[in-house]
Design an enzyme around this catalytic site. Structure first.
Site, PDB file in Angstrom:
ATOM      1  N   TYR A 166      47.665  46.372  42.089  1.00 46.17           N
ATOM      2  CA  TYR A 166      46.835  47.544  42.399  1.00 46.17           C
ATOM      3  C   TYR A 166      45.770  47.558  41.316  1.00 46.17           C
ATOM      4  O   TYR A 166      46.058  47.848  40.147  1.00 46.17           O
ATOM      5  CB  TYR A 166      47.709  48.800  42.347  1.00 46.17           C
ATOM      6  CG  TYR A 166      46.995  50.086  42.707  1.00 46.17           C
ATOM      7  CD1 TYR A 166      47.311  50.765  43.890  1.00 46.17           C
ATOM      8  CD2 TYR A 166      46.034  50.651  41.880  1.00 46.17           C
ATOM      9  CE1 TYR A 166      46.674  51.959  44.225  1.00 46.17           C
ATOM     10  CE2 TYR A 166      45.394  51.835  42.203  1.00 46.17           C
ATOM     11  CZ  TYR A 166      45.717  52.481  43.373  1.00 46.17           C
ATOM     12  OH  TYR A 166      45.090  53.658  43.690  1.00 46.17           O
ATOM     13  N   THR A 188      46.736  42.192  31.926  1.00 46.23           N
ATOM     14  CA  THR A 188      45.389  42.669  31.634  1.00 46.23           C
ATOM     15  C   THR A 188      45.194  43.079  30.175  1.00 46.23           C
ATOM     16  O   THR A 188      46.143  43.484  29.496  1.00 46.23           O
ATOM     17  CB  THR A 188      45.083  43.888  32.543  1.00 46.23           C
ATOM     18  OG1 THR A 188      43.877  44.511  32.129  1.00 46.23           O
ATOM     19  CG2 THR A 188      46.182  44.931  32.461  1.00 46.23           C
ATOM     20  N   TYR A 248      46.621  52.616  35.124  1.00 46.56           N
ATOM     21  CA  TYR A 248      46.583  51.191  35.473  1.00 46.56           C
ATOM     22  C   TYR A 248      47.191  50.345  34.349  1.00 46.56           C
ATOM     23  O   TYR A 248      48.076  49.513  34.579  1.00 46.56           O
ATOM     24  CB  TYR A 248      45.139  50.763  35.744  1.00 46.56           C
ATOM     25  CG  TYR A 248      44.929  49.269  35.868  1.00 46.56           C
ATOM     26  CD1 TYR A 248      45.337  48.573  36.998  1.00 46.56           C
ATOM     27  CD2 TYR A 248      44.316  48.552  34.832  1.00 46.56           C
ATOM     28  CE1 TYR A 248      45.143  47.202  37.106  1.00 46.56           C
ATOM     29  CE2 TYR A 248      44.116  47.186  34.933  1.00 46.56           C
ATOM     30  CZ  TYR A 248      44.538  46.510  36.071  1.00 46.56           C
ATOM     31  OH  TYR A 248      44.345  45.154  36.159  1.00 46.56           O
ATOM     32  N   TRP A 252      38.365  41.372  32.419  1.00 46.40           N
ATOM     33  CA  TRP A 252      37.034  41.510  33.010  1.00 46.40           C
ATOM     34  C   TRP A 252      36.759  40.383  34.009  1.00 46.40           C
ATOM     35  O   TRP A 252      35.768  39.649  33.882  1.00 46.40           O
ATOM     36  CB  TRP A 252      35.973  41.509  31.911  1.00 46.40           C
ATOM     37  CG  TRP A 252      35.955  42.691  31.000  1.00 46.40           C
ATOM     38  CD1 TRP A 252      36.988  43.532  30.702  1.00 46.40           C
ATOM     39  CD2 TRP A 252      34.826  43.168  30.231  1.00 46.40           C
ATOM     40  NE1 TRP A 252      36.583  44.493  29.812  1.00 46.40           N
ATOM     41  CE2 TRP A 252      35.254  44.296  29.505  1.00 46.40           C
ATOM     42  CE3 TRP A 252      33.520  42.733  30.093  1.00 46.40           C
ATOM     43  CZ2 TRP A 252      34.400  44.996  28.651  1.00 46.40           C
ATOM     44  CZ3 TRP A 252      32.674  43.424  29.241  1.00 46.40           C
ATOM     45  CH2 TRP A 252      33.111  44.542  28.531  1.00 46.40           C
TER      46      TRP A 252
HETATM   47  N1  LIG Z   1      39.705  42.400  38.069  1.00 42.83           N
HETATM   48  C1  LIG Z   1      39.783  42.429  36.750  1.00 42.83           C
HETATM   49  O1  LIG Z   1      38.807  42.718  36.040  1.00 42.83           O
HETATM   50  C2  LIG Z   1      41.079  42.073  36.078  1.00 42.83           C
HETATM   51  C3  LIG Z   1      41.097  42.022  34.663  1.00 42.83           C
HETATM   52  C4  LIG Z   1      42.297  41.647  34.033  1.00 42.83           C
HETATM   53  C5  LIG Z   1      43.416  41.358  34.778  1.00 42.83           C
HETATM   54  N2  LIG Z   1      43.362  41.451  36.139  1.00 42.83           N
HETATM   55  C6  LIG Z   1      44.567  41.133  36.894  1.00 42.83           C
HETATM   56  O2  LIG Z   1      44.312  39.945  37.619  1.00 42.83           O
HETATM   57  C7  LIG Z   1      45.103  39.928  38.811  1.00 42.83           C
HETATM   58  C8  LIG Z   1      44.213  39.606  40.000  1.00 42.83           C
HETATM   59  O3  LIG Z   1      43.265  40.652  40.142  1.00 42.83           O
HETATM   60  P1  LIG Z   1      41.979  40.522  41.070  1.00 42.83           P
HETATM   61  O4  LIG Z   1      40.822  40.822  40.216  1.00 42.83           O
HETATM   62  O5  LIG Z   1      42.031  39.263  41.856  1.00 42.83           O
HETATM   63  O6  LIG Z   1      42.208  41.789  42.008  1.00 42.83           O
HETATM   64  P2  LIG Z   1      42.000  41.978  43.560  1.00 42.83           P
HETATM   65  O7  LIG Z   1      40.824  41.224  44.039  1.00 42.83           O
HETATM   66  O8  LIG Z   1      42.079  43.454  43.785  1.00 42.83           O
HETATM   67  O9  LIG Z   1      43.280  41.285  44.163  1.00 42.83           O
HETATM   68  C9  LIG Z   1      44.539  41.891  44.157  1.00 42.83           C
HETATM   69  C10 LIG Z   1      45.182  41.612  45.490  1.00 42.83           C
HETATM   70  O10 LIG Z   1      46.474  42.211  45.492  1.00 42.83           O
HETATM   71  C11 LIG Z   1      46.652  42.775  46.773  1.00 42.83           C
HETATM   72  N3  LIG Z   1      47.691  43.804  46.785  1.00 42.83           N
HETATM   73  C12 LIG Z   1      47.577  45.123  46.495  1.00 42.83           C
HETATM   74  N4  LIG Z   1      48.757  45.727  46.676  1.00 42.83           N
HETATM   75  C13 LIG Z   1      49.628  44.765  47.088  1.00 42.83           C
HETATM   76  C14 LIG Z   1      50.999  44.766  47.445  1.00 42.83           C
HETATM   77  N5  LIG Z   1      51.744  45.885  47.429  1.00 42.83           N
HETATM   78  N6  LIG Z   1      51.561  43.588  47.793  1.00 42.83           N
HETATM   79  C15 LIG Z   1      50.838  42.462  47.853  1.00 42.83           C
HETATM   80  N7  LIG Z   1      49.551  42.395  47.541  1.00 42.83           N
HETATM   81  C16 LIG Z   1      48.956  43.545  47.148  1.00 42.83           C
HETATM   82  C17 LIG Z   1      45.307  43.332  47.136  1.00 42.83           C
HETATM   83  O11 LIG Z   1      45.226  43.546  48.518  1.00 42.83           O
HETATM   84  P3  LIG Z   1      44.264  44.703  49.090  1.00 42.83           P
HETATM   85  O12 LIG Z   1      42.872  44.300  48.704  1.00 42.83           O
HETATM   86  O13 LIG Z   1      44.540  44.681  50.536  1.00 42.83           O
HETATM   87  O14 LIG Z   1      44.684  45.966  48.406  1.00 42.83           O
HETATM   88  C18 LIG Z   1      44.394  42.211  46.658  1.00 42.83           C
HETATM   89  O15 LIG Z   1      44.219  41.226  47.672  1.00 42.83           O
HETATM   90  C19 LIG Z   1      45.800  41.289  38.853  1.00 42.83           C
HETATM   91  O16 LIG Z   1      47.092  41.165  38.306  1.00 42.83           O
HETATM   92  C20 LIG Z   1      44.964  42.156  37.935  1.00 42.83           C
HETATM   93  O17 LIG Z   1      45.714  43.211  37.374  1.00 42.83           O
HETATM   94  C21 LIG Z   1      42.216  41.785  36.804  1.00 42.83           C
END
Ligand SMILES: NC(=O)c1ccc[n+]([C@@H]2O[C@H](COP(=O)([O-])OP(=O)(O)OC[C@H]3O[C@@H](n4cnc5c(N)ncnc54)[C@H](OP(=O)(O)O)[C@@H]3O)[C@@H](O)[C@H]2O)c1
Length: 281
Positions: free
Chosen positions: A61, A101, A125, A151
């Site tokens: 999430y 994160t 978060y 990020w």
């Molecule tokens: N984005 C950042 O800046 C950032 C920074 C540091 C770490 N991270 C971490 O990196 C990882 C990947 O993030 P991302 O940026 O690729 O985010 P993202 O694009 O939001 O991808 C997350 C995916 O998880 C899915 N999801 C949500 N709830 C779920 C559930 N209950 N079961 C299965 N899938 C679910 C979402 O689907 P829906 O779209 O349908 O909700 C989305 O496809 C995460 O662990 C995040 O915490 C991200």
């Protein structure tokens, strides 16, 4: 090797699939519609059926502001889900790589955060992601890698560079926060490193893995406009001038104290590769 990737339709999940296939692995890619990681029975069944060598959890999430008003759902996905995946991975004899994160830190250290630094999330978060780390470590104590990154931006999802370029097409001036500093990390660089960690290196415990270099959001925006020859004025502002529901760490640069940790390219190189990927998409 066989990789099971969760959250496969997300920004990182898409690049992780590509990286897994490019490295010659068999990839089982499950988007949220195919596997809800907060459903324990579904997780148990999916992992038992796939019998992967590695589970790579890219599901989360990720709506940082939304989580403030939705802590139960954020907790189910970010805290409970990783624990279910780790239990199932252990039952299948699989390693688990989980992505966490920089928002697990409070941002007051003033120098780069390493793995042994105390955590102190300031947002729902960040708190739910930290509990997810704990759940993984409890369920799969010997067979996990928790990768903290920061990020993220990539071709597979909405992200800061895409938002800035869209806004630049609509406005003459952009005002961007200059008092939050981090490491903008290109998912096209992070994903192959995750696959390497998942399939070959298998370094247990927590590992920091973010782009080299650091900048503020304002500096990132300036570089995006410079690299794309976009004529727009970018002005710095403070976090106080741009209030959001969730508090963010002011300084969350990640570095590793583990000598064996992979090193990712500089964030400017990530931006260049991202922009190239956008053009060719
Ligand atoms: N984005 C950042 O800046 C950032 C920074 C540091 C770490 N991270 C971490 O990196 C990882 C990947 O993030 P991302 O940026 O690729 O985010 P993202 O694009 O939001 O991808 C997350 C995916 O998880 C899915 N999801 C949500 N709830 C779920 C559930 N209950 N079961 C299965 N899938 C679910 C979402 O689907 P829906 O779209 O349908 O909700 C989305 O496809 C995460 O662990 C995040 O915490 C991200």
């Amino acid at each position: 090797m066989k990789l099971l990737i969760t959250g496969a339709a997300g920004m990182l999940g898409i690049d992780a699939q590509a990286a897994g296939l490019a490295a010659g692995h068999e990839v089982v890619a499950l988007a949220r519609a195919e596997l809800d990681i907060s459903d324990r029975d579904a997780v148990t069944a999916a992992v038992a059926q796939a019998q992967p060598d590695v589970v790579l959890n890219c599901a989360a999430y990720t709506n940082v502001d939304g989580a403030e008003a939705d802590p139960d759902v954020a907790g189910a996905v970010n805290s409970s889900g990783p624990g279910f995946l780790a239990e199932a991975a252990v039952a299948a004899g699989a390693w688990i790589v989980h992505v966490s994160t920089d928002y697990v830190f409070d941002g007051t250290k003033g120098s780069p955060y390493v793995e042994s630094d105390p955590t102190g999330p300031r947002s729902v978060y960040g708190s739910t992601k930290l509990l997810g780390e704990h759940a993984i470590a409890i369920a799969a104590p010997q067979t996990h890698t928790i990768v903290r990154s920061s990020w993220l931006f990539g071709a597979g999802g909405p992200c800061f560079p895409a938002t800035m370029l869209r806004l630049a097409a609509e406005h003459d001036t952009l005002t961007v926060v200059d008092d939050q500093v981090g490491c903008p990390t290109f998912t096209g660089h992070l994903a192959p490193a995750l696959v390497e960690l998942a399939t070959r290196a298998r370094m247990p415990g927590v590992m920091h893995l973010a782009a080299s270099g650091d900048c503020s959001w304002y500096q990132f925006a300036v570089e995006i406009m410079r690299a794309t020859d976009t004529a727009v004025e970018v002005r710095p502002c403070s976090t106080d001038e741009f209030p959001r529901p969730a508090r963010r760490p002011a300084y969350s640069v990640l570095r590793s104290e583990r000598p064996e940790a992979p090193v990712l390219p500089d964030w400017r190189d990530g931006l260049g590769d991202y922009l190239s990927a956008r053009v060719s998409a």
